[in-house]
Design a protein around this motif. Structure first.
Motif, PDB file in Angstrom:
ATOM      1  N   ARG A 116     -13.965  -2.964   2.082  1.00  0.00           N
ATOM      2  CA  ARG A 116     -14.477  -2.062   3.097  1.00  0.00           C
ATOM      3  C   ARG A 116     -14.997  -3.151   4.075  1.00  0.00           C
ATOM      4  O   ARG A 116     -14.990  -2.790   5.576  1.00  0.00           O
ATOM      5  CB  ARG A 116     -15.661  -1.422   2.169  1.00  0.00           C
ATOM      6  CG  ARG A 116     -16.360  -0.306   3.477  1.00  0.00           C
ATOM      7  CD  ARG A 116     -17.452  -0.247   2.676  1.00  0.00           C
ATOM      8  NE  ARG A 116     -18.308   0.518   3.293  1.00  0.00           N
ATOM      9  CZ  ARG A 116     -20.077   0.641   3.142  1.00  0.00           C
ATOM     10  NH1 ARG A 116     -20.212   1.368   2.332  1.00  0.00           N
ATOM     11  NH2 ARG A 116     -20.454   1.487   4.351  1.00  0.00           N
ATOM     12  N   HIS A 119     -12.225  -3.963   6.489  1.00  0.00           N
ATOM     13  CA  HIS A 119     -11.781  -2.806   7.767  1.00  0.00           C
ATOM     14  C   HIS A 119     -13.226  -2.357   8.347  1.00  0.00           C
ATOM     15  O   HIS A 119     -12.491  -1.670   8.845  1.00  0.00           O
ATOM     16  CB  HIS A 119     -11.265  -1.754   6.695  1.00  0.00           C
ATOM     17  CG  HIS A 119      -9.893  -1.611   5.712  1.00  0.00           C
ATOM     18  ND1 HIS A 119      -8.953  -1.268   6.179  1.00  0.00           N
ATOM     19  CD2 HIS A 119      -9.414  -2.461   4.999  1.00  0.00           C
ATOM     20  CE1 HIS A 119      -8.114  -1.757   6.175  1.00  0.00           C
ATOM     21  NE2 HIS A 119      -8.647  -2.327   4.731  1.00  0.00           N
ATOM     22  N   LYS A 453      -3.401  -1.460   3.318  1.00  0.00           N
ATOM     23  CA  LYS A 453      -3.973  -0.823   3.841  1.00  0.00           C
ATOM     24  C   LYS A 453      -5.900  -0.042   4.173  1.00  0.00           C
ATOM     25  O   LYS A 453      -5.629   0.693   5.416  1.00  0.00           O
ATOM     26  CB  LYS A 453      -2.555   0.125   4.318  1.00  0.00           C
ATOM     27  CG  LYS A 453      -1.531  -0.193   3.779  1.00  0.00           C
ATOM     28  CD  LYS A 453      -0.786   1.398   4.661  1.00  0.00           C
ATOM     29  CE  LYS A 453       1.062   0.712   3.828  1.00  0.00           C
ATOM     30  NZ  LYS A 453       1.337  -0.470   3.063  1.00  0.00           N
ATOM     31  N   GLY A 454      -5.548   0.175   3.035  1.00  0.00           N
ATOM     32  CA  GLY A 454      -7.194   0.571   3.104  1.00  0.00           C
ATOM     33  C   GLY A 454      -7.965  -0.188   1.755  1.00  0.00           C
ATOM     34  O   GLY A 454      -8.387  -1.013   1.664  1.00  0.00           O
ATOM     35  N   TYR A 455      -8.737   0.997   0.777  1.00  0.00           N
ATOM     36  CA  TYR A 455      -9.624   0.628   0.596  1.00  0.00           C
ATOM     37  C   TYR A 455     -10.282   1.213  -1.044  1.00  0.00           C
ATOM     38  O   TYR A 455     -10.116   2.688  -0.751  1.00  0.00           O
ATOM     39  CB  TYR A 455     -10.853  -0.887  -0.013  1.00  0.00           C
ATOM     40  CG  TYR A 455     -11.696   0.374   0.866  1.00  0.00           C
ATOM     41  CD1 TYR A 455     -12.469   0.906   0.830  1.00  0.00           C
ATOM     42  CD2 TYR A 455     -11.239  -0.372   3.166  1.00  0.00           C
ATOM     43  CE1 TYR A 455     -13.480   1.548   1.928  1.00  0.00           C
ATOM     44  CE2 TYR A 455     -12.221   0.700   3.887  1.00  0.00           C
ATOM     45  CZ  TYR A 455     -13.060   1.597   3.500  1.00  0.00           C
ATOM     46  OH  TYR A 455     -14.229   2.489   4.129  1.00  0.00           O
TER      47      TYR A 455
END
Length: 508
Positions: A116, A119, A453-455
């Motif tokens: 996070r 990002h 791509k995310g978390y």
């Protein structure tokens, strides 16, 4: 009614595998079993210096071995991880560090909060929160000294040591506990015509050695498991194309680094294993992309000390025996299979084979369910380590024909699933207590360039201020742990320095 217990164990071959097995059997089976090890000094061993993983501590501790005595006797050093240089691309490096990275919070592992942070534009490295990585970068080392009521240090470690000296160390241990060693070359193997079990081996001297259970530690040859019992071999060179290695020791240089180094080269990779009195080096490569002569020239030209011996060449096919335990024979070490030493798993596989054999130790009847269970567990161990090693080759941006082949190759579905899951939201699944933990997979996937791509959305439950404080505390702890350690060389000098050796003349 259960058949009588077997009583005679014959180990064919010495080296690291043979003497680890002999030591463990002597320790855990006791004097009621007759343990005989047959080896020939004419044949020699493959051992060229070994790097290990932290699990070896459990093996040595189970034997009651004093750690300082062991490190001193094997001219060993300590290992906090493996540095991978130029693997993702030339000029890039990262560390697969042992031990903790931060600490979990709530339902999530630490790295989800770090993802996070990244990002949201954060610039910290994952390894800023790893005490072992920080210590390795500073060439610091000390054994963890976790005090009651304080945060655990998060440090874990393994060893570098001389494999031949380790075998000699264990030989003394085993012989003191009743293991009988016979010097001689095995010329013939006698098999029971009815059940296909091995009954005895005959030495060049004519001596016959009979047994109930045979342990094949004969190296790549697989004298018992393959040449006699025809176990078969699973060839994994389509996933791991390197098929040769050249090894050579060189003189030590300062500083004495507390980590193994693996450097990617045009047709494979080069290892560097620092011991107290020398450094082990080798080039693992694919002969389709470089000649033996050029591989040797490359290795010798990149040593950081003067070479101390003539280079030794090894040829191999990555893979494993189809049946590591067949009839009344169990293969250990190179006789069971070969996975290149990229993640220092060779001795671990010996250790696992011994542990699983003791777990499924047979009666004289050699019941097939026990054999099948052992083989299934060993198959899983080999396959899971294989996938982890393949990851290093598959996820790369290095130029060159060899690396393009690796990047373009098909990979096992089990690995593809892990990579896809990580690329989505940074999640890592560990199955059936496989060797490498989530943190191992995390470091190599990130290090090789896989970017999620995310978390996990649960990481958003912290406010921005709470996230910053959480990360800051983790970084401070890692820094504090590393800063408190002395230099690796100083620590060894105080606790476990090997006796001085006469300086060997370098090759001219």
């Amino acid at each position: 009614m259960m058949e009588r217990s077997l009583k005679r164990i014959v180990i064919a071959g010495g080296g690291t595998a043979g003497w680890m097995a002999a030591s463990a059997f002597a320790r855990f089976l006791g004097p009621s079993y007759a343990i005989t090890l047959v080896e020939s000094e004419e044949i020699g061993t493959i051992g060229v210096g070994e790097a290990t993983i932290p699990a070896i501590q459990l093996f040595n501790q189970s034997l009651g071995i004093d750690e300082n005595e062991f490190v001193r006797a094997t001219q060993g050093s300590f290992k906090l991880g493996i540095e991978f240089a130029d693997w993702r691309e030339p000029g890039h490096h990262y560390l697969h560090a042992f031990g903790a990275i931060g600490r979990p919070l709530g339902l999530l592992p630490f790295h989800q909060y770090w993802l996070r942070h990244r990002h949201e534009g954060g610039m910290s490295s994952l390894w800023d929160y790893a005490p072992s990585a920080r210590a390795a970068n500073q060439n610091h080392f000390a054994r963890p000294n976790d005090k009651p009521g304080s945060l655990p240090s998060g440090v874990a470690y393994a060893y570098h040591f001389d494999a031949d000296l380790y075998a000699k160390f264990l030989r003394k241990y085993a012989e003191e506990r009743g293991v009988k060693r016979i010097e001689g070359r095995i010329n013939d193997v006698t098999v029971n015509a009815t059940n296909g079990h091995i009954e005895s081996v005959t030495l060049a001297s004519g001596q016959i050695v009979e047994g109930d259970l045979f342990i094949d530690c004969s190296g790549f040859r697989g004298l018992l498991i393959e040449e006699t019992l025809e176990s078969g071999y699973e060839d994994w060179s389509n996933f791991l194309p390197c098929n040769r290695a050249i090894a050579v020791p060189c003189a030590s240089v300062d500083p004495l680094t507390p980590y193994t180094r693996s450097t990617a080269r045009n047709a494979g990779w080069q290892w560097r294993i620092p011991l107290q009195h020398r450094t082990g080096n080798g080039y693992v490569y694919c002969s389709d992309f470089i000649s033996d002569a050029d591989a040797q020239d490359m290795l010798l030209s990149t040593l950081d000390g003067a070479p101390l011996a003539e280079p030794r060449q090894l040829r191999f096919v990555t893979g494993k025996r189809r049946h590591i335990w067949k009839k009344n024979c169990v293969a250990l070490g190179l006789a069971s299979g070969f996975l290149e030493p990229l993640e220092s798993t060779s001795i671990h596989l010996i250790q696992t084979g011994i542990a699983k054999l003791l777990e499924f130790f047979p009666s004289a009847g050699f019941l097939q369910p026990d054999i099948d269970a052992f083989n299934k567990r060993m198959d899983f161990e080999f396959h899971s380590i294989r996938d982890f090693i393949i990851l290093h080759y598959k996820a790369t941006n290095r130029p060159g024909a060899f690396w393009k082949r690796c990047r373009d190759m098909d990979i096992p579905e089990s690995l593809a699933e892990k990579m896809d899951l990580f690329l989505s939201n940074g999640r890592i699944m560990r199955f059936n207590e496989e060797l490498f933990t989530e943190l191992g997979w995390l470091q190599v996937m990130l290090g090789q360039g896989l970017q999620p791509k995310g978390y996990s959305p649960l990481a958003d439950l912290l406010s921005a201020e709470q996230l910053q404080e959480f990360l800051s505390i983790a970084a401070q702890h890692a820094r504090h742990v590393a800063d408190q350690m002395p230099l690796h060389q100083q620590y060894i000098a105080v606790h476990c320095a090997a006796p001085p050796q006469e300086k060997r003349r370098a090759m001219s």
